[in-house]
Design a protein around this motif. Structure first.
Motif, PDB file in Angstrom:
ATOM      1  N   ALA A   9     -91.551  33.215 -34.783  1.00 54.43           N
ATOM      2  CA  ALA A   9     -92.158  32.191 -35.637  1.00 54.43           C
ATOM      3  C   ALA A   9     -91.807  32.422 -37.104  1.00 54.43           C
ATOM      4  O   ALA A   9     -91.484  31.471 -37.835  1.00 54.43           O
ATOM      5  N   SER A  10     -91.839  33.664 -37.550  1.00 49.58           N
ATOM      6  CA  SER A  10     -91.507  33.967 -38.950  1.00 49.58           C
ATOM      7  C   SER A  10     -90.060  33.644 -39.267  1.00 49.58           C
ATOM      8  O   SER A  10     -89.746  33.108 -40.336  1.00 49.58           O
ATOM      9  N   LEU A  11     -89.149  33.954 -38.344  1.00 52.54           N
ATOM     10  CA  LEU A  11     -87.735  33.655 -38.566  1.00 52.54           C
ATOM     11  C   LEU A  11     -87.485  32.151 -38.600  1.00 52.54           C
ATOM     12  O   LEU A  11     -86.750  31.647 -39.460  1.00 52.54           O
ATOM     13  N   ALA A  12     -88.100  31.426 -37.673  1.00 48.14           N
ATOM     14  CA  ALA A  12     -87.931  29.971 -37.643  1.00 48.14           C
ATOM     15  C   ALA A  12     -88.534  29.325 -38.890  1.00 48.14           C
ATOM     16  O   ALA A  12     -87.948  28.403 -39.467  1.00 48.14           O
ATOM     17  N   ALA A  13     -89.686  29.816 -39.327  1.00 46.68           N
ATOM     18  CA  ALA A  13     -90.316  29.285 -40.538  1.00 46.68           C
ATOM     19  C   ALA A  13     -89.446  29.573 -41.757  1.00 46.68           C
ATOM     20  O   ALA A  13     -89.270  28.703 -42.623  1.00 46.68           O
ATOM     21  N   ALA A  14     -88.887  30.768 -41.829  1.00 47.21           N
ATOM     22  CA  ALA A  14     -88.014  31.111 -42.953  1.00 47.21           C
ATOM     23  C   ALA A  14     -86.788  30.202 -42.973  1.00 47.21           C
ATOM     24  O   ALA A  14     -86.380  29.729 -44.038  1.00 47.21           O
ATOM     25  N   ALA A  15     -86.206  29.955 -41.798  1.00 49.48           N
ATOM     26  CA  ALA A  15     -85.042  29.066 -41.739  1.00 49.48           C
ATOM     27  C   ALA A  15     -85.410  27.663 -42.204  1.00 49.48           C
ATOM     28  O   ALA A  15     -84.684  27.049 -42.996  1.00 49.48           O
ATOM     29  N   VAL A  60     -88.939  31.435 -53.645  1.00 53.26           N
ATOM     30  CA  VAL A  60     -88.692  32.385 -52.560  1.00 53.26           C
ATOM     31  C   VAL A  60     -87.440  31.994 -51.760  1.00 53.26           C
ATOM     32  O   VAL A  60     -86.749  32.847 -51.204  1.00 53.26           O
ATOM     33  N   ARG A  61     -87.137  30.723 -51.713  1.00 50.38           N
ATOM     34  CA  ARG A  61     -86.071  30.233 -50.829  1.00 50.38           C
ATOM     35  C   ARG A  61     -84.714  30.901 -51.045  1.00 50.38           C
ATOM     36  O   ARG A  61     -84.088  31.313 -50.050  1.00 50.38           O
ATOM     37  N   PRO A  62     -84.224  31.071 -52.271  1.00 48.95           N
ATOM     38  CA  PRO A  62     -82.913  31.729 -52.423  1.00 48.95           C
ATOM     39  C   PRO A  62     -82.908  33.171 -51.921  1.00 48.95           C
ATOM     40  O   PRO A  62     -81.907  33.636 -51.380  1.00 48.95           O
ATOM     41  N   ARG A  63     -84.025  33.853 -52.086  1.00 51.00           N
ATOM     42  CA  ARG A  63     -84.105  35.242 -51.596  1.00 51.00           C
ATOM     43  C   ARG A  63     -84.003  35.274 -50.075  1.00 51.00           C
ATOM     44  O   ARG A  63     -83.329  36.128 -49.507  1.00 51.00           O
ATOM     45  N   LEU A  64     -84.671  34.347 -49.429  1.00 52.43           N
ATOM     46  CA  LEU A  64     -84.605  34.302 -47.975  1.00 52.43           C
ATOM     47  C   LEU A  64     -83.216  33.880 -47.506  1.00 52.43           C
ATOM     48  O   LEU A  64     -82.692  34.440 -46.543  1.00 52.43           O
ATOM     49  N   GLU A  65     -82.620  32.930 -48.187  1.00 51.23           N
ATOM     50  CA  GLU A  65     -81.292  32.453 -47.772  1.00 51.23           C
ATOM     51  C   GLU A  65     -80.257  33.570 -47.840  1.00 51.23           C
ATOM     52  O   GLU A  65     -79.340  33.627 -47.018  1.00 51.23           O
ATOM     53  N   MET A  82     -88.176  43.478 -50.463  1.00 54.20           N
ATOM     54  CA  MET A  82     -89.289  42.534 -50.271  1.00 54.20           C
ATOM     55  C   MET A  82     -90.557  43.268 -49.857  1.00 54.20           C
ATOM     56  O   MET A  82     -91.642  42.989 -50.384  1.00 54.20           O
ATOM     57  N   LEU A  83     -90.429  44.209 -48.936  1.00 57.72           N
ATOM     58  CA  LEU A  83     -91.609  44.922 -48.451  1.00 57.72           C
ATOM     59  C   LEU A  83     -92.160  45.887 -49.498  1.00 57.72           C
ATOM     60  O   LEU A  83     -93.379  46.033 -49.643  1.00 57.72           O
ATOM     61  N   ARG A  84     -91.261  46.512 -50.249  1.00 59.01           N
ATOM     62  CA  ARG A  84     -91.695  47.463 -51.288  1.00 59.01           C
ATOM     63  C   ARG A  84     -92.416  46.741 -52.414  1.00 59.01           C
ATOM     64  O   ARG A  84     -93.509  47.144 -52.815  1.00 59.01           O
ATOM     65  N   GLU A  85     -91.824  45.668 -52.918  1.00 58.92           N
ATOM     66  CA  GLU A  85     -92.421  44.994 -54.080  1.00 58.92           C
ATOM     67  C   GLU A  85     -93.734  44.300 -53.748  1.00 58.92           C
ATOM     68  O   GLU A  85     -94.557  44.087 -54.629  1.00 58.92           O
ATOM     69  N   GLY A 120     -89.868  39.548 -44.113  1.00 56.28           N
ATOM     70  CA  GLY A 120     -89.413  40.936 -44.161  1.00 56.28           C
ATOM     71  C   GLY A 120     -89.763  41.700 -42.896  1.00 56.28           C
ATOM     72  O   GLY A 120     -88.933  42.436 -42.347  1.00 56.28           O
ATOM     73  N   MET A 121     -90.971  41.512 -42.410  1.00 52.50           N
ATOM     74  CA  MET A 121     -91.384  42.189 -41.180  1.00 52.50           C
ATOM     75  C   MET A 121     -90.539  41.704 -39.998  1.00 52.50           C
ATOM     76  O   MET A 121     -90.152  42.496 -39.137  1.00 52.50           O
TER      77      MET A 121
END
Length: 179
Positions: A9-15, A60-65, A82-85, A120-121
């Motif tokens: 779900a997270s991957l599909a949402a990010a896409a 957030v979108r460019p970071r995910l892309e 992403m997880l550290r910050e 990130g997860m």
């Protein structure tokens, strides 16, 4: 199922979120568009529904892309950043219709932070299972959308915007015109 349900779900949402930046006009134009995105993907927690949140989610979108265009080592660097910050602290939670799954920030964290952390997860699983090849760019020549191939045989080549059908029809017409 290749990944855990929350990872898929997270991957599909990010896409989908990345692809909103490719739409004309932009697929995230109003705070209501963000609220609809959150509802569609069942993000839990606080949603401000204001212009500030809209700007943060769009940022957030460019970071995910970049995750779709990076090699394995760069994906690891981007994911760790992403997880550290965001100071992610994974914990098992159960809510609504979901059985135990991972959350790594509190539900009151800003939506853009929650999106980064959940993506990130999910990327942790993608890297650990050596499945980066499932993160693809649409094969249509005129499309830059990203996709996650969750098919058993790794055959998905096109995004959800009709590119596969459009490409197949164009190829059929070219064959008919040439024959």
């Amino acid at each position: 199922m290749l990944f855990a349900h929350d990872t898929e779900a997270s991957l599909a949402a990010a896409a989908e979120l990345v692809n909103t930046a490719h739409e004309t006009p932009d697929g995230l134009r109003t705070p209501a568009d963000v609220v609809a995105f959150v509802d569609r993907w069942s993000y839990t927690g606080r949603v401000a529904g204001d212009a500030e949140e809209l700007a943060a989610v769009r940022a957030v979108r460019p970071r995910l892309e970049r995750l779709w265009h990076a090699d394995r080592d760069e994906v690891v660097e981007l994911t760790n950043a992403m997880l550290r910050e965001t100071r992610a602290l994974p914990q098992l939670v159960r809510h609504d219709t979901w059985d135990y799954h991972l959350h790594a920030v509190p539900p009151e964290a800003d939506l853009a932070v929650r999106i980064l952390v959940e993506t990130g997860m999910a990327m942790v699983d993608v890297v650990r299972l050596e499945e980066l090849g499932r993160m693809r760019i649409c094969a249509a020549e005129d499309c830059d959308d990203v996709l996650i191939d969750l098919s058993k045989n790794r055959s998905r080549r096109f995004c959800d915007n009709g590119c596969g059908n459009r490409t197949n029809v164009a190829a059929y017409r070219a064959r008919k015109a040439g024959g």
